[in-house]
Scaffold this motif. Structure first.
Motif, PDB file in Angstrom:
ATOM      1  N   ASP A  20     -23.808  10.719   2.025  1.00  0.00           N
ATOM      2  CA  ASP A  20     -22.671  10.547   2.929  1.00  0.00           C
ATOM      3  C   ASP A  20     -21.741   9.437   2.424  1.00  0.00           C
ATOM      4  OD1 ASP A  20     -23.659  12.562   4.556  1.00  0.00           O
ATOM      5  OD2 ASP A  20     -24.497  11.184   6.056  1.00  0.00           O
ATOM      6  N   ALA A  21     -22.322   8.353   1.903  1.00  0.00           N
ATOM      7  CA  ALA A  21     -21.515   7.237   1.378  1.00  0.00           C
ATOM      8  C   ALA A  21     -20.707   7.679   0.156  1.00  0.00           C
ATOM      9  CB  ALA A  21     -22.412   6.052   1.023  1.00  0.00           C
ATOM     10  N   ILE A  22     -21.309   8.473  -0.720  1.00  0.00           N
ATOM     11  CA  ILE A  22     -20.603   8.989  -1.900  1.00  0.00           C
ATOM     12  C   ILE A  22     -19.361   9.759  -1.454  1.00  0.00           C
ATOM     13  CG2 ILE A  22     -20.770  10.776  -3.706  1.00  0.00           C
ATOM     14  CD1 ILE A  22     -23.697   9.791  -4.159  1.00  0.00           C
ATOM     15  N   ARG A  23     -19.511  10.602  -0.434  1.00  0.00           N
ATOM     16  CA  ARG A  23     -18.409  11.424   0.051  1.00  0.00           C
ATOM     17  C   ARG A  23     -17.369  10.589   0.806  1.00  0.00           C
ATOM     18  NH1 ARG A  23     -21.098  14.558   2.772  1.00  0.00           N
ATOM     19  NH2 ARG A  23     -20.766  13.621   4.800  1.00  0.00           N
ATOM     20  N   SER A  24     -17.805   9.766   1.751  1.00  0.00           N
ATOM     21  CA  SER A  24     -16.836   9.021   2.570  1.00  0.00           C
ATOM     22  C   SER A  24     -16.064   7.991   1.741  1.00  0.00           C
ATOM     23  CB  SER A  24     -17.515   8.368   3.774  1.00  0.00           C
ATOM     24  OG  SER A  24     -18.456   7.410   3.363  1.00  0.00           O
ATOM     25  N   LEU A  25     -16.724   7.382   0.782  1.00  0.00           N
ATOM     26  CA  LEU A  25     -16.040   6.437  -0.100  1.00  0.00           C
ATOM     27  C   LEU A  25     -14.957   7.150  -0.906  1.00  0.00           C
ATOM     28  CD1 LEU A  25     -15.982   3.508  -1.157  1.00  0.00           C
ATOM     29  CD2 LEU A  25     -17.713   4.173  -2.836  1.00  0.00           C
ATOM     30  N   ALA A  26     -15.274   8.329  -1.422  1.00  0.00           N
ATOM     31  CA  ALA A  26     -14.283   9.109  -2.182  1.00  0.00           C
ATOM     32  C   ALA A  26     -13.098   9.483  -1.304  1.00  0.00           C
ATOM     33  CB  ALA A  26     -14.930  10.351  -2.769  1.00  0.00           C
ATOM     34  N   GLU A  27     -13.371   9.924  -0.092  1.00  0.00           N
ATOM     35  CA  GLU A  27     -12.298  10.312   0.825  1.00  0.00           C
ATOM     36  C   GLU A  27     -11.392   9.134   1.142  1.00  0.00           C
ATOM     37  OE1 GLU A  27     -14.408  12.082   4.090  1.00  0.00           O
ATOM     38  OE2 GLU A  27     -14.788  13.935   2.966  1.00  0.00           O
ATOM     39  N   SER A  28     -11.958   7.945   1.305  1.00  0.00           N
ATOM     40  CA  SER A  28     -11.154   6.760   1.624  1.00  0.00           C
ATOM     41  C   SER A  28     -10.305   6.300   0.441  1.00  0.00           C
ATOM     42  CB  SER A  28     -12.053   5.613   2.102  1.00  0.00           C
ATOM     43  OG  SER A  28     -12.789   5.062   1.032  1.00  0.00           O
ATOM     44  N   MET A  29     -10.659   6.746  -0.774  1.00  0.00           N
ATOM     45  CA  MET A  29      -9.936   6.340  -1.987  1.00  0.00           C
ATOM     46  C   MET A  29      -9.121   7.482  -2.592  1.00  0.00           C
ATOM     47  SD  MET A  29     -12.772   4.038  -3.924  1.00  0.00           S
ATOM     48  CE  MET A  29     -13.190   2.414  -3.365  1.00  0.00           C
TER      49      MET A  29
END
Length: 127
Positions: A20-29
């Motif tokens: 989930d962190a891999i995905r949410s971090l990418a979305e925020s960037m």
């Protein structure tokens, strides 16, 4: 604008929290990519170079048995070039798509014209 792509290799990516962190971090960037979870784990990402550099730093900060950036490429694109320029290969939303198998990931990257990049990442070649 500097545009980059990077390919990571992990011993494994199993924990739902990390996925989930891999995905949410990418979305925020504003980063787009593909992640193969399980043993081994693979992650391909592309986006503006400053975002990719920050993303790499944040991913490496997380606790992993092993993580390695196997390949990174950067291109200088004209400022007017949209994010979906020729250098950008993946289509779709700015997020990380999860796949179950290495074969699925390979097919997505090869279809996007990234077969050579993937081959060089898997043999550990650097630019």
């Amino acid at each position: 604008m500097l545009f980059s792509r990077a390919f990571f290799m992990f011993h494994h990516i199993r924990a739902r929290r990390k996925r989930d962190a891999i995905r949410s971090l990418a979305e925020s960037m504003d980063i787009r990519g593909v992640c193969k979870h399980g043993y081994p784990g693979f992650l391909y990402v592309e986006g503006e170079d400053t975002s990719i550099q920050a993303y790499i730093k944040e991913i490496k900060r997380m606790k992993w048995q092993s993580v390695e950036v196997r390949r990174k490429e950067t291109a200088n694109l004209p400022n007017k070039t949209p994010i979906d320029a020729e250098f950008t290969r993946l289509a779709g939303p700015l997020t990380i798509i999860e796949v179950e198998t290495s074969k699925e990931m390979s097919e997505i990257l090869r279809t996007a014209g990234l077969g050579d990049f993937l081959r060089k990442a898997m043999v550990g070649a650097s630019e």
